[in-house]
Each structure stands twice: as C-alpha cells, then as structure tokens.
Write an enzyme that holds these catalytic residues in place. Structure first.
Site, PDB file in Angstrom:
ATOM      1  CG  ASP A 148     -28.213   5.313  16.578  1.00  0.00           C
ATOM      2  OD1 ASP A 148     -27.868   4.456  15.751  1.00  0.00           O
ATOM      3  OD2 ASP A 148     -27.584   5.562  17.620  1.00  0.00           O
ATOM      4  NE  ARG A 205     -28.334   8.722  18.947  1.00  0.00           N
ATOM      5  CZ  ARG A 205     -29.205   8.066  19.724  1.00  0.00           C
ATOM      6  NH1 ARG A 205     -28.864   6.920  20.263  1.00  0.00           N
ATOM      7  NH2 ARG A 205     -30.403   8.554  19.955  1.00  0.00           N
ATOM      8  CE1 TYR A 257     -25.798  -1.133  19.164  1.00  0.00           C
ATOM      9  CE2 TYR A 257     -24.576   0.749  18.344  1.00  0.00           C
ATOM     10  CZ  TYR A 257     -25.729  -0.001  18.381  1.00  0.00           C
ATOM     11  OH  TYR A 257     -26.814   0.368  17.637  1.00  0.00           O
ATOM     12  N   PRO A 288     -27.165  -5.048  15.495  1.00  0.00           N
ATOM     13  CG  PRO A 288     -27.861  -3.915  17.428  1.00  0.00           C
ATOM     14  CD  PRO A 288     -27.388  -5.238  16.933  1.00  0.00           C
TER      15      PRO A 288
HETATM   16  P1  FAD Z   1     -39.883  -2.745  14.155  1.00  0.00           P
HETATM   17  O1  FAD Z   1     -39.148  -1.491  14.311  1.00  0.00           O
HETATM   18  O2  FAD Z   1     -39.689  -3.818  15.153  1.00  0.00           O
HETATM   19  O3  FAD Z   1     -41.409  -2.365  14.084  1.00  0.00           O
HETATM   20  C1  FAD Z   1     -42.424  -3.335  14.178  1.00  0.00           C
HETATM   21  C2  FAD Z   1     -43.708  -2.642  14.582  1.00  0.00           C
HETATM   22  O4  FAD Z   1     -44.739  -3.608  14.519  1.00  0.00           O
HETATM   23  C3  FAD Z   1     -43.675  -2.103  15.995  1.00  0.00           C
HETATM   24  O5  FAD Z   1     -44.203  -0.799  16.014  1.00  0.00           O
HETATM   25  C4  FAD Z   1     -44.550  -3.076  16.768  1.00  0.00           C
HETATM   26  O6  FAD Z   1     -45.258  -2.458  17.839  1.00  0.00           O
HETATM   27  C5  FAD Z   1     -45.499  -3.537  15.701  1.00  0.00           C
HETATM   28  N1  FAD Z   1     -46.031  -4.897  15.941  1.00  0.00           N
HETATM   29  C6  FAD Z   1     -45.365  -5.966  16.377  1.00  0.00           C
HETATM   30  N2  FAD Z   1     -46.191  -7.024  16.440  1.00  0.00           N
HETATM   31  C7  FAD Z   1     -47.400  -6.585  16.036  1.00  0.00           C
HETATM   32  C8  FAD Z   1     -48.657  -7.209  15.896  1.00  0.00           C
HETATM   33  N3  FAD Z   1     -48.852  -8.495  16.200  1.00  0.00           N
HETATM   34  N4  FAD Z   1     -49.676  -6.455  15.456  1.00  0.00           N
HETATM   35  C9  FAD Z   1     -49.521  -5.145  15.157  1.00  0.00           C
HETATM   36  N5  FAD Z   1     -48.358  -4.509  15.296  1.00  0.00           N
HETATM   37  C10 FAD Z   1     -47.297  -5.224  15.712  1.00  0.00           C
HETATM   38  N6  FAD Z   1     -31.027  -0.323  12.594  1.00  0.00           N
HETATM   39  C11 FAD Z   1     -30.381   0.600  11.841  1.00  0.00           C
HETATM   40  O7  FAD Z   1     -30.638   0.702  10.638  1.00  0.00           O
HETATM   41  N7  FAD Z   1     -29.475   1.407  12.369  1.00  0.00           N
HETATM   42  C12 FAD Z   1     -29.136   1.336  13.655  1.00  0.00           C
HETATM   43  O8  FAD Z   1     -28.277   2.094  14.088  1.00  0.00           O
HETATM   44  C13 FAD Z   1     -29.766   0.378  14.468  1.00  0.00           C
HETATM   45  N8  FAD Z   1     -29.495   0.304  15.771  1.00  0.00           N
HETATM   46  C14 FAD Z   1     -30.208  -0.542  16.561  1.00  0.00           C
HETATM   47  C15 FAD Z   1     -29.931  -0.582  17.885  1.00  0.00           C
HETATM   48  C16 FAD Z   1     -30.622  -1.421  18.705  1.00  0.00           C
HETATM   49  C17 FAD Z   1     -30.221  -1.447  20.122  1.00  0.00           C
HETATM   50  C18 FAD Z   1     -31.659  -2.239  18.207  1.00  0.00           C
HETATM   51  C19 FAD Z   1     -32.461  -3.126  19.113  1.00  0.00           C
HETATM   52  C20 FAD Z   1     -31.954  -2.209  16.873  1.00  0.00           C
HETATM   53  C21 FAD Z   1     -31.220  -1.371  16.028  1.00  0.00           C
HETATM   54  N9  FAD Z   1     -31.446  -1.331  14.676  1.00  0.00           N
HETATM   55  C22 FAD Z   1     -30.761  -0.449  13.890  1.00  0.00           C
HETATM   56  C23 FAD Z   1     -32.428  -2.208  14.096  1.00  0.00           C
HETATM   57  C24 FAD Z   1     -33.750  -1.517  13.880  1.00  0.00           C
HETATM   58  O9  FAD Z   1     -34.270  -0.992  15.071  1.00  0.00           O
HETATM   59  C25 FAD Z   1     -34.727  -2.479  13.289  1.00  0.00           C
HETATM   60  O10 FAD Z   1     -34.097  -3.219  12.277  1.00  0.00           O
HETATM   61  C26 FAD Z   1     -35.893  -1.735  12.731  1.00  0.00           C
HETATM   62  O11 FAD Z   1     -36.619  -1.119  13.734  1.00  0.00           O
HETATM   63  C27 FAD Z   1     -36.790  -2.684  11.974  1.00  0.00           C
HETATM   64  O12 FAD Z   1     -37.897  -2.014  11.553  1.00  0.00           O
HETATM   65  P2  FAD Z   1     -39.259  -2.780  11.331  1.00  0.00           P
HETATM   66  O13 FAD Z   1     -40.236  -1.741  10.961  1.00  0.00           O
HETATM   67  O14 FAD Z   1     -39.032  -3.917  10.419  1.00  0.00           O
HETATM   68  O15 FAD Z   1     -39.616  -3.437  12.737  1.00  0.00           O
END
Ligand code: FAD
Length: 678
Positions: free
Chosen positions: A57, A279, A287, A364
């Site tokens: 977020d 928020r 957290y 996070p």
């Molecule tokens: P993801 O968001 O994990 O996206 C991966 C995508 O790939 C998903 O849509 C998934 O469905 C898809 N996928 C997975 N495997 C496959 C496959 N085999 N084939 C096709 N598609 C696939 N970050 C911040 O910057 N600020 C915050 O405040 C923050 N708070 C957080 C709070 C929590 C509780 C959590 C759990 C995380 C938080 N994060 C925060 C971290 C953040 O959510 C992630 O770092 C971010 O989502 C990473 O983005 P991404 O696109 O790399 O991966």
C-alpha cells in the site's frame, strides 16, 4: 505437438503484479519512438483476477515521479492517504508506552511528492487503464494462463503455456469464521511452501496449449517465480529467514489510541512491536509482531495456527493501556521476516530477465517491495523496447543487472538492519546491550527514509552512465564475472570537473525537479513533467545568459553541430520521422523572459519547425519568476552557472547519463554512439 497454436511476440511478460504491469505500461508508452512495426507485447498471469484488497500500500516519492511520467500520478495522489508524520512510541520507566518522538514521514524538500498510501488493487487498476489507453487496447492482461516450459533458442525464447479453468485460476482462501468476511493473503505469504500453490494445477494436463515465441521474456511472477525456477538452480534466491513472525490486518479501528491516524512505530516493553499505517477510506493497517508464534524445526511457522483473532489479540496487548477493537476487517495475512536475493537478474543471453519479488524478497514494513519491483521493470523495459525496435545496441541490456541488483542488495541490507531494530525488545537503559536502543532506531528510521524514498539510487558507470569508478561485475556467478561492455572511460579528475558543471544533477541519479517557465507562454512547469516516459532520450541545454553575445555564440556553435546531418541527433532520427522522435532537445536559459524572444534568440533546432504544425513552443524554458507560483531558481538548485550553462544527457527513465560543456559536443556524440544504432 501438432495442432498447438504458435505465436510470435517481441516481449512476453509473465506475471501481472506491480512489476509486470509497470513493464507492460512502460512498453505501451514507447509508441512515440518510431519503428518499422509496432512492438508486439503480451502479459499473462495465472490468476483469474487482479488484487482487490490488501497486499502492498505504500507509494514512495520515486514511484510517484514515475507514475507522473506515465500520466497517472494525479489519480493516486488524489485517492490516497498522505503520510505526513511518524510518531515513535516507547515504554517509559514503568513500562507503559508513551509518545517519545515525531519526525516527518518524507524528508522535506526531497521531491515534489511525498509518501502516500493506497492499496495495491487501486494501483493495479490505474496501470490497467493506462495500458489500455496507451496501447490502444493492443496490450491486455491475459489471465488464467500458466507457463509450463521455457526454452532459450538462438533467436527466440519458446514458452509453452496452458489455459486454466476458473477454478484452477482462483486464489485459495483460508476461511476462519472470523468477525467479518475478509479475504486473506496467506496464499501469497512466505509462510506457504514454494510448491504449495501450484501443486494442484501444474500436474493436470487439460486445457488449451499455446507456444509463444518471444524475443524477450520478463519474469515478474513474484516470490515463488516459475520463470526463475525455469532458468535453473543458479537463479535461486539466497539469504536467510529470521524467527520473527508478523501478522498484518487492514481494519477500521475503534480505539482511544491518540495517534491512530499517524504512521506509528510502537515498541512495547515485553509484548512485541506494532506499526500503524493510516490508510484511505478510514482503514488502518496494523503490522503486528507475533511473539507467540515461532518457527518449527523446519524453520517455518505453522500457518494453520495463525488467525485474525490471534493477530489482533497480540495488537491489543502491545497497545495497552489503550483499547482497540474493530467491526470491519478488509484483509489479513502473516509473514516471516527474511531477506533473500537472486545471484542473477538476467540470463547470460540477455533474452530472459527477472524483476521484482522474483529476485528479491524482504519484510514489507518499510514499504519497499512494490516500489522497488516497479522500479526494476521501469529500468528494464525501455531498454528492452528500444533494442527490440532496433534503436539501441543490445549491450545496454547488461546494465539492467548491474544497476538493479546493486539496488536490491542495498535494499536487503537496509531491511536486515531495519527489521531487526523493529522486532527487537527496547533497551531498558544504556547498559542493556541485548535491547534495541531507541536512539539508534530513530536514527535508522531517519536514514531509512532517504533510502526508502527511492531517490538515493545512484547507478554506476556503464554504456548509459558516464562517470568514473568501478562498473562492477555483471553478477555473482562465475560465467558472468565480466565487466560491462562498452563502458565509457573517464578519469576521476575529469569526471569531477564535469560534475562541477551541474552539482545538483549527479550523474547516475534521477533528475530532480524545479519549476521553470515556458518561454512562449510563461506557464510554470515542474521540469520533471517535461521528461515523459515515452522512450526518448533528452539533451537538456542549459543555455545560460543568452543575452550575452559570447554566450549566444557558444549556444549557436553547439546548435550548429546538433543540426548537422552527421551529428547524433539527425543520425538517430529514422528517415521521415520528426527530429525529436528518438532524442528530444530541451532548453532552459537564465536571461529575463521578457527580454528574450523564442524565435529570434534561440536557434531553430531548439524549437523545430514542422510544415503542418509550425514552430514547437514546448521546448524552450526560462529560469525566471512566475506570476502565481513563485521562483523555481532552477539554475541555483541544479548548481549550474547562470552565465555559461552546460549540457546534460538524460536517459528515458529520467536518470542523468552525461554532463559536459557546450564545447564537448564530440563527447556527447560518443555517448550516443555507444548507446544508439546510428
Ligand atoms: P507480485 O505482486 O507477487 O505479482 C506476481 C504476479 O505473478 C501475480 O499476479 C501472480 O498471480 C503472477 N504469477 C505468479 N506465478 C505465476 C506463474 N507461474 N505464471 C503466471 N503468473 C504467475 N510493498 C511496498 O512497496 N509497499 C508496501 O507497503 C508493501 N506492503 C506489503 C504488505 C504485505 C502484507 C505484503 C505481503 C507485501 C507488501 N509489499 C509492499 C510487497 C509487495 O506486495 C510486493 O513486493 C509486490 O507485490 C511485488 O510485486 P511483483 O509484481 O514483483 O510480484
């Protein structure tokens, strides 16, 4: 297999989380740069829907600057909750928590944006709308599609994919019968084993198959990345997990705690720590350290024991003597703190890349994951897109690994320190060596704020960044322990002299923003607003005092070379395209606006003429007082001499690549020859 559909694309993005959506959006924006055929881009995700609640977020300054360069920062800015102050709460001598300090959430004056909070689902929505708009509907997230094999060939990467059923593509939910029917994010938590999620669907062989032949593949498929595993064990994440387990709840709180609408870091005497994140829509994210849950012998905590009730009970204890309750919970999850990073972010062929959580994971709380993940793919995709279009040399692709892995390493180190300070018990007094010193914690928070903003990123020397220093290795693996190709060489002394021409524009860092006025219409602009993420490089001519005759001659001499058919500007422009379609020249001068004329005081190349649309009135700016928005004092803030000016080359992602005098045209020519196919 005969009968299997086979298609070709330029770029295949696997995963439509923040990293994947940023990749798709920035590729959609490259349409401004001409090419013989439009880029064919596909983005697939195994899930049937985007995120609707929970997860990340926090949006940091740099991410908002990038959103602005893509055209949607205003949507996030309006909808989000703005984070203004952080309050520190610590136990007093009798062990009761009390407010001990306040600091600004974002360092004052760092950016035109400050940290805001809005849930990931809305951010994904903005991306989807932006991709639709800029790709004209050509790029759409294809959901319910699972990749099953990846083969890197000479020309293309062959990715076999399978279409999933609705049921297979829906994320599993743990129903706990808790107070409100909230969704949980446990399916994406690191408390779930690597193979848990996919085990039901990968072994079934029904569903339509397709083979996608891609020139480039970008794996943005999250912490349990399939793409990373497909590349081999040498890409596996390395690092460690701690014993610290935290829960997360998004609730509408009912409480007498006075700082519930402030960002708070709360250390209780014995019950653990809590972070409050106010928020949008009355929600507050908590957290919560779960001191009662510990990992078993396998190093992992039993996730079946973790319920919203257990998490909230821990929050109530930490906040005592204040009371807190809720009727509405929007989302909850739990995670185990750990820091892990992949040794390599790109395959040696430079045809497959990994971005975001696929290559780095951490806790996070510092709000970094989504931001750094988006910034990874923002760094990568203009490079991939311009190479695919035949505009840039493939060698620039080396800089993805060299630039972003360094950032991820810094992030891991930062998170390691920060999360231990957060999860540790507060020191009782200076003799309590095992406890965390609250002065140290505040210091880490203050320093961390600069890092967390994303604005301290400083890329090393490479084909794209002309500075002295060690270009670094391409990776930790032995077969990649070579230096970057085509690095521009410059001695420390020569570099210091060039950097002194614009001290406020450090080479390798993003261009900061100050207000300047449009010469033709006097409208104030934040200069960064003129640096759109449309794939174009920019040459920024600080023309100095154009009313001084000697300076005017210097500007003319520079522009003569710029306009020459053998110069990089004309050479980079494809036949029949506009002269600003690959490199845009922007000017900021320091004379008085009212004493200078656009058409007569500035050479034509600085405001090019088009037979159908006339002179370009949007390229020359002045560092002068505005009627309504004050004085940006851009020359002073950029550290540029008001008389003599200088020249700055800016990459398509707003990072400074080169600085020189107006007489250094040949060096600028060399800079672009090292990057562009001229
Ligand atoms: P993801 O968001 O994990 O996206 C991966 C995508 O790939 C998903 O849509 C998934 O469905 C898809 N996928 C997975 N495997 C496959 C496959 N085999 N084939 C096709 N598609 C696939 N970050 C911040 O910057 N600020 C915050 O405040 C923050 N708070 C957080 C709070 C929590 C509780 C959590 C759990 C995380 C938080 N994060 C925060 C971290 C953040 O959510 C992630 O770092 C971010 O989502 C990473 O983005 P991404 O696109 O790399 O991966």
């Amino acid at each position: 297999q005969s009968g299997t559909l086979e298609t070709n694309v330029d770029v295949l993005i696997i995963g439509a989380g923040p990293a994947g959506l940023m990749a798709a959006a920035s590729l959609a924006h490259l349409t401004a740069v001409p090419s013989s055929s439009p880029l064919a881009v596909r983005i697939i995700d195994k899930r049937s829907t985007k995120i609707f609640s929970g997860q990340a977020d926090g949006l940091q300054c740099r991410s908002l600057e990038i959103f602005d360069s893509l055209g949607f920062a205003d949507r996030a800015w309006k909808e989000a909750n703005h984070m203004i102050e952080i309050c520190m709460w610590n136990p007093d001598a009798s062990g009761v928590i009390q407010r001990s300090d306040r600091i600004p959430d974002t360092i004052v004056g760092l950016s035109r944006f400050q940290q805001i909070v809005l849930h990931q689902g809305r951010i994904e929505r903005f991306f989807l709308d932006n991709i639709q708009k800029y790709s004209g509907g050509a790029i759409k997230v294809e959901r319910g599609i699972l990749p099953t094999s990846l083969e890197i060939g000479e020309e293309r990467v062959k990715v076999r994919v399978r279409r999933l059923t609705e049921e297979q593509a829906a994320p599993p939910q743990v129903r706990t019968g808790s107070k409100s029917e909230s969704t949980d994010g446990l399916f994406r938590s690191n408390l779930v084993g690597d193979d848990y999620e996919d085990q039901n669907i990968t072994h079934q062989s029904d569903g339509e198959e397709e083979v996608i032949n891609a020139r480039f593949v970008i794996g943005c498929d999250g912490a349990r990345s399939w793409t990373r595993r497909a590349l081999g064990p040498e890409f596996e994440l390395q690092g460690e997990a701690t014993d610290f387990i935290w829960g997360v709840m998004d609730i509408i709180p009912i409480t007498d705690f006075p700082d519930i609408r402030m960002r708070c870091a709360i250390h209780s005497a014995n019950d653990g720590s809590l972070m409050v994140i106010p928020r949008e829509n009355r929600l507050v994210r908590l957290y919560i350290q779960l001191k009662e849950v510990t990992p078993d012998a396998s190093g992992r905590a039993d996730r079946s024991k973790i319920t919203p009730e257990l998490i909230f009970g821990a929050a109530q204890k930490i906040l005592k003597p204040y009371k807190i309750d809720y009727e509405y919970c929007d989302w909850w999850t739990a995670y185990q703190i750990g820091q892990r990073i992949s040794p390599s972010f790109s395959h040696p062929s430079n045809k497959v890349f990994l971005a975001g959580d696929a290559v780095h994971t951490h806790s996070p709380k510092a709000g970094q994951g989504m931001n750094v993940s988006m910034q990874d793919s923002f760094n990568l995709t203009w490079k991939v897109g311009l190479v695919a279009k035949g505009i840039c040399h493939p060698r620039i692709l080396d800089t993805y690994q060299s630039e972003r892995r360094r950032v991820a390493q810094d992030l891991i180190e930062f998170d390691h320190k920060f999360s231990r300070l957060f999860s540790g018990r507060p020191a009782k007094d200076v003799m309590d060596a095992e406890g965390v010193s609250m002065a140290e914690f505040k210091e880490a928070f203050l320093k961390g704020n600069l890092f967390a903003s994303g604005l301290s990123v400083d890329y090393g020397p490479s084909s794209l960044v002309v500075k002295s220093g060690d270009p670094g290795e391409l990776g930790d693996r032995s077969d990649r322990s070579r230096k970057l190709e085509g690095v521009h060489k410059i001695t420390d002394e020569a570099f210091r002299a060039k950097q002194a021409l614009a001290k406020g524009l450090p080479v390798g860092m993003r261009v900061n923003s100050f207000k300047v006025l449009n010469q033709a219409c006097a409208r104030p602009w934040h200069f960064q607003e003129r640096l759109k993420a449309d794939g174009r490089f920019r040459v920024v001519l600080f023309a100095g005092n154009i009313l001084d005759q000697t300076q005017k001659q210097r500007v003319k001499a520079f522009c003569d070379k710029l306009s020459s058919p053998s110069g990089f500007l004309r050479q980079a422009t494809p036949e029949g395209a506009k002269v600003d379609s690959v490199i845009e020249v922007l000017t900021i001068h320091s004379a008085k606006r009212t004493e200078t004329e656009l058409l007569t005081d500035f050479p034509d190349i600085l405001h090019p003429f088009d037979p159908r649309t006339g002179w370009d009135y949007n390229k020359v700016f002045v560092d002068d007082e505005s009627y309504h928005e004050g004085f940006g004092d851009a020359y002073h803030n950029y550290g540029v001499d008001k008389e003599r000016g200088c020249v700055v080359a800016v990459r398509p992602d707003q990072y400074v690549g080169w600085i020189g005098e107006l007489e250094d045209f040949d060096q600028l020519q060399e800079y672009f020859e090292g990057i562009l196919v001229l």
